[in-house]
Each structure stands twice: as C-alpha cells, then as structure tokens.
Design a protein around this motif. Structure first.
Motif, short mmCIF file in Angstrom:
data_model
loop_
_atom_site.label_atom_id
_atom_site.label_comp_id
_atom_site.label_asym_id
_atom_site.label_seq_id
_atom_site.Cartn_x
_atom_site.Cartn_y
_atom_site.Cartn_z
N ILE A 172 9.59 -4.28 13.72
CA ILE A 172 8.77 -4.58 14.98
C ILE A 172 7.48 -4.36 14.84
CG2 ILE A 172 8.80 -3.69 17.43
CD1 ILE A 172 11.44 -2.25 17.02
N ASP A 173 7.04 -5.63 15.35
CA ASP A 173 5.55 -5.60 15.25
C ASP A 173 4.48 -4.66 16.15
OD1 ASP A 173 5.77 -7.97 13.51
OD2 ASP A 173 5.48 -9.44 14.81
N THR A 174 5.05 -4.16 17.11
CA THR A 174 4.29 -3.42 18.02
C THR A 174 4.61 -1.90 17.68
OG1 THR A 174 6.48 -3.46 19.59
CG2 THR A 174 4.48 -5.05 19.77
N LEU A 175 5.34 -1.50 16.64
CA LEU A 175 5.66 -0.13 16.36
C LEU A 175 5.63 -0.16 14.67
CD1 LEU A 175 6.18 2.48 17.34
CD2 LEU A 175 8.71 2.18 17.34
N HIS A 176 4.70 0.25 14.19
CA HIS A 176 4.73 0.46 12.68
C HIS A 176 5.23 1.75 12.31
CE1 HIS A 176 1.76 -3.10 13.27
NE2 HIS A 176 1.11 -2.35 13.87
N GLY A 177 5.09 2.59 13.05
CA GLY A 177 5.86 3.83 12.52
C GLY A 177 5.55 4.97 13.75
N VAL A 178 6.65 5.80 13.49
CA VAL A 178 6.54 7.05 14.50
C VAL A 178 7.13 8.42 13.78
CG1 VAL A 178 8.97 6.47 15.69
CG2 VAL A 178 7.26 7.59 16.84
N THR A 179 7.03 9.55 14.42
CA THR A 179 7.58 10.58 13.61
C THR A 179 8.68 11.46 14.62
OG1 THR A 179 5.67 12.13 14.40
CG2 THR A 179 5.39 10.87 12.70
N GLU A 180 9.39 12.36 14.13
CA GLU A 180 10.25 13.20 14.75
C GLU A 180 10.45 14.33 13.80
OE1 GLU A 180 13.21 14.45 17.84
OE2 GLU A 180 11.07 13.64 17.78
N SER A 206 8.52 0.78 10.34
CA SER A 206 9.04 -0.51 10.50
C SER A 206 9.23 -1.11 9.21
CB SER A 206 8.28 -1.20 11.35
OG SER A 206 8.76 -2.42 11.61
N GLY A 207 10.30 -1.99 8.91
CA GLY A 207 10.40 -2.27 7.21
C GLY A 207 9.87 -3.86 7.08
N LYS A 260 8.51 -7.31 5.47
CA LYS A 260 8.56 -7.85 4.11
C LYS A 260 7.32 -7.92 3.70
CE LYS A 260 13.02 -10.29 4.64
NZ LYS A 260 13.29 -11.88 4.44
N ASN A 261 6.87 -8.09 2.42
CA ASN A 261 5.52 -8.03 1.99
C ASN A 261 4.89 -9.27 2.40
OD1 ASN A 261 2.92 -7.81 0.55
ND2 ASN A 261 4.10 -7.26 -1.34
N GLY A 262 3.72 -9.28 2.99
CA GLY A 262 2.99 -10.49 3.58
C GLY A 262 3.23 -10.55 5.01
N VAL A 263 4.14 -10.10 5.61
CA VAL A 263 4.34 -10.44 7.08
C VAL A 263 3.51 -9.46 7.93
CG1 VAL A 263 6.20 -10.10 8.76
CG2 VAL A 263 6.56 -10.73 6.44
N SER A 264 3.22 -8.06 7.51
CA SER A 264 2.05 -7.36 8.14
C SER A 264 1.27 -6.83 7.28
CB SER A 264 2.97 -6.29 8.80
OG SER A 264 2.19 -5.23 9.19
N GLY A 265 -0.03 -6.47 7.70
CA GLY A 265 -1.06 -5.85 6.90
C GLY A 265 -0.65 -4.41 6.69
N HIS A 266 0.11 -3.83 7.64
CA HIS A 266 0.56 -2.30 7.59
C HIS A 266 1.39 -2.27 6.20
CE1 HIS A 266 -1.25 -2.75 11.52
NE2 HIS A 266 -1.19 -1.36 11.66
N ARG A 267 1.01 -1.87 5.09
CA ARG A 267 1.83 -1.63 3.85
C ARG A 267 2.45 -0.25 3.97
NH1 ARG A 267 4.59 -4.75 2.90
NH2 ARG A 267 5.06 -4.20 0.97
N PRO A 268 3.49 0.47 3.57
CA PRO A 268 4.32 1.12 3.93
C PRO A 268 3.43 2.51 3.47
CG PRO A 268 5.21 0.09 2.10
CD PRO A 268 4.48 -0.83 2.83
N LEU A 269 2.84 2.50 2.29
CA LEU A 269 2.25 3.83 1.83
C LEU A 269 1.06 4.34 2.95
CD1 LEU A 269 2.58 5.76 -0.24
CD2 LEU A 269 0.97 4.69 -1.52
N TRP A 270 0.33 3.28 3.32
CA TRP A 270 -0.69 3.64 4.27
C TRP A 270 0.11 4.45 5.75
CZ3 TRP A 270 -1.93 3.09 9.46
CH2 TRP A 270 -3.20 3.37 9.85
N THR A 271 1.17 3.37 6.04
CA THR A 271 1.50 4.10 7.65
C THR A 271 2.31 5.22 7.10
OG1 THR A 271 2.00 1.75 8.04
CG2 THR A 271 3.28 3.37 9.27
N ALA A 272 2.96 5.46 6.07
CA ALA A 272 3.88 6.97 5.79
C ALA A 272 2.62 7.93 5.60
CB ALA A 272 4.43 6.62 4.47
N GLY A 273 1.44 7.62 5.13
CA GLY A 273 0.39 8.69 4.99
C GLY A 273 -0.07 9.14 6.27
#
Length: 245
Positions: free
Chosen positions: A70-78, A85-86, A88-101
């Motif tokens: 989802i383009d408008t929600l890169h990550g959230v916590t609980e 948000s999963g 594909k490489n190249g689709v978003s500038g938000h790579r998972p390691l950054w968002t996870a951190g």
C-alpha cells in the motif's frame, strides 16, 4: 524450506507455521485497530531485502508481518510486531530494512522507556541539525492532516514529543542501512549466533549499499556510537530466525 541463490529476486514463500503466526498477528492487530481492516497478509518475502529486515528485527525480539503493498502506509507497529508493506524492488524508495529500523525504534522505545528517553535527549541536544525539528514537524503535519493546502490546523498537545520520536525513528532507519552501525554492534556482542547474523547483514549492505532516506544529524558518528550503546541493551537473549532462509 526453499533454496535460493544469493542473487535471487524470486519471492521467498513463508512456511505454513510462519503463515499461521503472521495471520494471527495481523488478525489481532486489525481487531484492535479496525481502520486497518483493509490490510491483506502477504504470503512471501518479495525479495531477500525483506528476509534481511525480518532477521534484523528478530535480533531485538521484534516480529515482522508483511501485508500486500500500500503506497500510503509503509509500516506500522503493534506490541512487539512490525507490519511492513511488501513492495517489489524498484516500486518504492522505502526499502524494508529502513522501514523496519524506523518502526522497530517505536517498539523498543515503549519497551525500554528510560534508556530510550536518555537516547532521545542526547540526540536532540547534541547531534541534530538546527532545522531538523521544523522540517520533520512539517512532514508529520502533512502526514496527519494538520497541514493542508489552504490552512494549518493546531497540532495537539505533546506534538514536540511526537516529532522527536519520528526524528529518532528516521535516524534509526538510516543506521539500520549503515554497515558501520552493525559493525559497532558486532564488535561489542560476544554472542556467536548474533555475531554470525551481524556478519551476514554487514556483507549484504556492503555488497548493495543503501542511501539514507532522511538525514537529520549533524554528527553522524556521535549519534551512531550512542545508538550502538542503546541497541546493545535491546538485544534478544535468543535469536530465532525465519524458517524460509
């Protein structure tokens, strides 16, 4: 268990056990937060970057659940879970390691309140760029709807703490993409299983460098040193990793 080459970009499927656990975590999250009822579980890691993010999170006893992008929600916590948000490489500038951190910073901040408060105080006092707060405040006002095209609405009480937390989370995301941060952890942690994982993360980051997303610090070295000290306190006693690797 699915064999994948080091350069593979094919999706890595979650095991049956991982799927059951992930769906249960997503169901509980949506029960507590109905506004996220539209999220759908992603049943595979889009690429090895997501697997790496999940491994890194487990170092700090944080679980990762992926949902359909989802383009408008890169990550959230609980609780102790990070939902990503999963893409594909190249689709978003938000790579998972950054968002996870970034998201793990929020999780650990609630878990280690005193140490987190000390870390935030140090960064905001000694390491931050002069205009960082104002710039990050504007970004957050836009994200939460307080800053519109025609007008600016009053922000709620405690807004300064909200902005500080987002700055710290952004800094954490950048450090999670920085081999020097993981090297600092590796040098001070004698746990054999964790050291092997640090080495894997460092190797992958050096082979495929990731640029900082938002840079808020004036003195990155001092901030990174303090972050290493803080994160050493947050390490999980045992390392349990995704089964699909």
């Amino acid at each position: 268990m699915i064999a994948q080459t080091a350069e593979s970009t094919a999706p890595l499927l979650l095991s049956a056990e991982e799927l059951v656990r992930a769906q249960a975590l997503l169901d509980e999250f949506q029960k507590n937060h109905p506004r996220y009822a539209h999220l759908e579980l992603l049943k595979s890691y889009p690429d090895e970057d997501y697997m790496l993010a999940a491994k890194a999170c487990r170092l700090f006893d944080v679980e990762v659940v992926l949902y359909e992008p989802i383009d408008t929600l890169h990550g959230v916590t609980e609780g102790s879970c990070v939902f990503l948000s999963g893409y594909k490489n190249g689709v978003s500038g938000h790579r998972p390691l950054w968002t996870a951190g970034h998201e793990a910073s929020h999780v650990l901040g609630l878990r280690r309140r005193a140490e987190h408060a000390e870390f935030v105080s140090y960064i905001m006092r000694d390491c931050i760029l002069p205009d960082a707060f104002d710039r990050r405040s504007t970004i957050e006002e836009m994200a939460q709807g307080y800053l519109r095209i025609t007008h600016r609405e009053p922000v709620p009480e405690g807004w300064g703490d909200v902005v500080n937390e987002e700055i710290i989370a952004d800094i954490a995301g950048n450090f999670w993409q920085d081999p020097a941060f993981w090297t600092g952890i590796h040098e001070r942690d004698g746990n054999i299983a964790r050291r092997a994982l640090y080495t894997e993360i460092i190797g992958k980051l050096k082979s495929k460098p990731l640029r900082p997303y938002r840079s808020w610090v004036l003195d990155a070295s001092a901030a990174r040193e303090k972050y290493v000290e803080y994160m050493l306190l947050c390490l999980a006693p045992e390392v349990e990793q995704p089964q699909s690797c």
